[in-house]
Design an enzyme around this catalytic site. Structure first.
Site, PDB file in Angstrom:
ATOM      1  N   CYS B  48       7.466  44.372  31.164  1.00 29.13           N
ATOM      2  CA  CYS B  48       7.835  43.319  32.108  1.00 29.13           C
ATOM      3  C   CYS B  48       8.378  43.918  33.413  1.00 29.13           C
ATOM      4  O   CYS B  48       8.363  43.282  34.449  1.00 29.13           O
ATOM      5  CB  CYS B  48       8.812  42.329  31.482  1.00 29.13           C
ATOM      6  SG  CYS B  48      10.262  43.095  30.783  1.00 29.13           S
ATOM      7  N   GLY B 182      32.593  29.661  23.300  1.00 31.15           N
ATOM      8  CA  GLY B 182      32.047  29.805  24.662  1.00 31.15           C
ATOM      9  C   GLY B 182      30.737  30.575  24.659  1.00 31.15           C
ATOM     10  O   GLY B 182      30.498  31.416  25.531  1.00 31.15           O
ATOM     11  N   ILE B 187      29.025  35.597  29.757  1.00 29.64           N
ATOM     12  CA  ILE B 187      29.268  36.713  28.834  1.00 29.64           C
ATOM     13  C   ILE B 187      28.868  36.314  27.420  1.00 29.64           C
ATOM     14  O   ILE B 187      28.248  37.083  26.684  1.00 29.64           O
ATOM     15  CB  ILE B 187      30.761  37.139  28.877  1.00 29.64           C
ATOM     16  CG1 ILE B 187      31.106  37.678  30.264  1.00 29.64           C
ATOM     17  CG2 ILE B 187      31.048  38.191  27.811  1.00 29.64           C
ATOM     18  CD1 ILE B 187      32.540  38.154  30.406  1.00 29.64           C
TER      19      ILE B 187
END
Lengths: 378, 378
Positions: B48, B182, B187
């Site tokens: 890629c 989260g 992150i």
């Protein structure tokens, strides 16, 4: 070989004049340079346009040379370094060849430089300051310059209108009396200087100023009052006019009135607007040439000169190439026996495998290429 | 050898995606390239981040290759030429060595590229597209990459906080249950991806959004509601929090209330401002690590990585040098007999004088240097 060059391209006259050592100082300089032990051979060239030092020596020699040039010139070393070109090895050789052939001169192709280099080299050689490398290099460079002089039009081609006019006049007759009207002007001054370099030419120069100092002190020259110009025209073989006057300095009527014979006469008009009435060409025996003629000639010559520079560069390339091979072979000779022994004691495979193991690829590949050449080109 | 490289440094993804040929298209491309007769060996690599074509061939091969790349990608040839790096000979070799060792990668030192190059090479080799030069070059380059992987910290050193936290977690126990609070943040996303690459880790991810598409489809992951987070904390070996919340996501009081055992627990706080109340560290068996720890580690690792890149370059220099010598020697071998014959039939002097007469100075001097080496170094 190194070359340190301070010349009109990198330094103005205030720097150059400090490096324009007299012959005695040059000798002292060379002696001190050689005594420093880092320099093995050296030649110094000082002309009004360049001071150049050619030398061979060890890795400290460059510093030694720069410091000594600084000491002798009184130019602080850091400042001096900003005002010099530094050439090494092949580039130093090329520079000398270019300088001696006049390619680096302010007036391209001038050949005074060849004589100056010959003197510089001879002085160093007589002092014992030159060895194999500088002897070979200077002799080749001077021979190359002579070849260029013979085989190209480089030094035979003038691009200055005044010089071309001067040549035209000098070739007009065996002995030529010339009247120059406007001898203290820009073109006139150069023309008179040029005319006086021809031994068969004598000059009468008119000036509106009473004391024409710039020409007065020369030999073969008579100063006349401008107002009296017609009285010299009959005896003159050639009349040149190059004033800034808006009026004719030579009219048909006044000329016709003042000349008594119809001997061959050459009239040259170098002024814009013209100084000489075009009708004078009708006078029998009189040939009138205008500034256009010389300008066209100068333009043609300039093209010719550019061609000549290219031819000169080709000759320099060939001649310097022969020199480089000679020098390289000279320094190879002491190794000959050892190389032959190694080649007879080891097979080529053994030699190459050892090289392969010990050398980095670039060097190894150069060696393979060298041997490959033996197979292909011998 | 030539290398044409279109990569993330010279081309954006809109260019690169047109050159990211599928395996079948790559095979077709190589076959057509070889059939054009100007190319003798070729390998194509498509990832890629880069499409690179390595090939050997005659002087027309470069044009052939560029035109074919243009045809296959639909990128107009002039535009393509602006978006490629072109390497030849030594520089192409160096480029391959750098690419395969991960020095040219976007994330320096990543080792996915080694596997990709191995596949690309194997595909070309199996199709019969490689010969002596590409086989030697690719095999050396891959061996060099492995050596770099073994002898330097290049591919072992992460500089990403999320990756470092992921490694810390995966090494905490044999099997680790992780609660990520989260998981859809910046992150969190990277962390979850990293955690899932470790086979011994299972993840419960909380999200305030109802449909957390970015993580939902993965194996080994359970999506939980943020409000229920405390109910998962007792069974979790590890809790990571990385939200943008201005409040604590884990408080001492609520945690204490919800955990039943004092088994070893690893709590990691990757948020600024902190998500986890520092007091939780007082709970028996619980170890709390903050983001500062990982940032410091990342900084140290970055320095280590820069050192590793230097070491890797040294190894590349050595290994590629050996390769270059091998290849040069291989192509010299057919000349061996002829060189030996010439050396036995002619004296060294004869050979050198012929060279001197026929070769320009640069070549002649290289040959003298090569023979001088025989005298000095064998």
């Amino acid at each position: 070989m190194y070359c340190i060059s301070v010349n009109y391209k990198n330094s103005d006259v205030n720097i150059r004049k400090k490096l324009a050592f007299s012959e005695n100082v040059q000798k002292e300089f060379l002696t001190e340079l050689i005594n420093g032990k880092t320099v093995s051979e050296c030649v110094i060239l000082c002309t009004c346009n360049r001071t150049e030092l050619y030398f061979c020596g060890n890795e400290d020699s460059l510093n030694t040379a720069q410091n000594l040039l600084s000491n002798y010139s009184g130019i602080e070393c850091d400042l001096l370094k900003k005002h010099l070109y530094l050439f090494y090895s092949d580039k130093a050789v090329m520079h000398l060849f270019r300088v001696v052939s006049g390619i680096e001169s302010m007036v391209i192709g001038e050949d005074e430089i060849l004589g100056q280099i010959k003197l510089a080299y001879t002085m160093a050689k007589d002092l014992g300051m030159t060895g194999y490398e500088l002897n070979m290099t200077f002799q080749s460079a001077m021979a190359c310059a002579k070849k260029i002089k013979t085989q190209t039009a480089l030094s035979k081609t003038s691009v200055s209108t005044a010089t071309l006019a001067g040549n035209e006049i000098a070739h007009f007759k065996d002995k030529v009396n010339v009247l120059v009207i406007g001898a203290t002007g820009k073109i006139g001054t150069v023309l008179v200087k040029n005319l006086l370099s021809h031994k068969n030419v004598s000059v009468i120069a008119t000036s509106r100023k009473h004391s024409a100092e710039s020409v007065q002190t020369k030999a073969n020259i008579t100063i006349a009052n401008y107002a009296d110009r017609y009285s010299y025209m009959d005896s003159a073989d050639c009349v040149v006019s190059a004033t800034a006057s808006p009026h004719y300095t030579v009219t048909y009527y006044d000329l016709k009135k003042n000349i008594k014979t119809d001997k061959p006469r050459l009239f040259i008009d170098l002024a814009v607007p013209p100084d000489i009435d075009g009708s004078v060409a009708e006078i029998k025996g009189l040939k009138l040439i205008g500034i256009d003629y010389f300008e066209k000639l100068a333009k043609n010559n300039n093209e010719l000169k550019l061609d000549s520079v290219e031819s000169a560069k080709e000759i320099i390339k060939e001649e310097s190439d022969v020199l480089k091979k000679d020098i390289a072979f000279h320094f190879f000779l002491p190794h000959m026996e050892s190389v032959k022994n190694k080649l007879s004691e080891n097979s080529l495979e053994e030699i190459l495998y050892k090289f392969k193991a010990e050398l980095p690829s670039e060097e190894f590949i150069k060696i393979l290429d060298a041997f490959k050449s033996c197979g292909e080109k011998i």
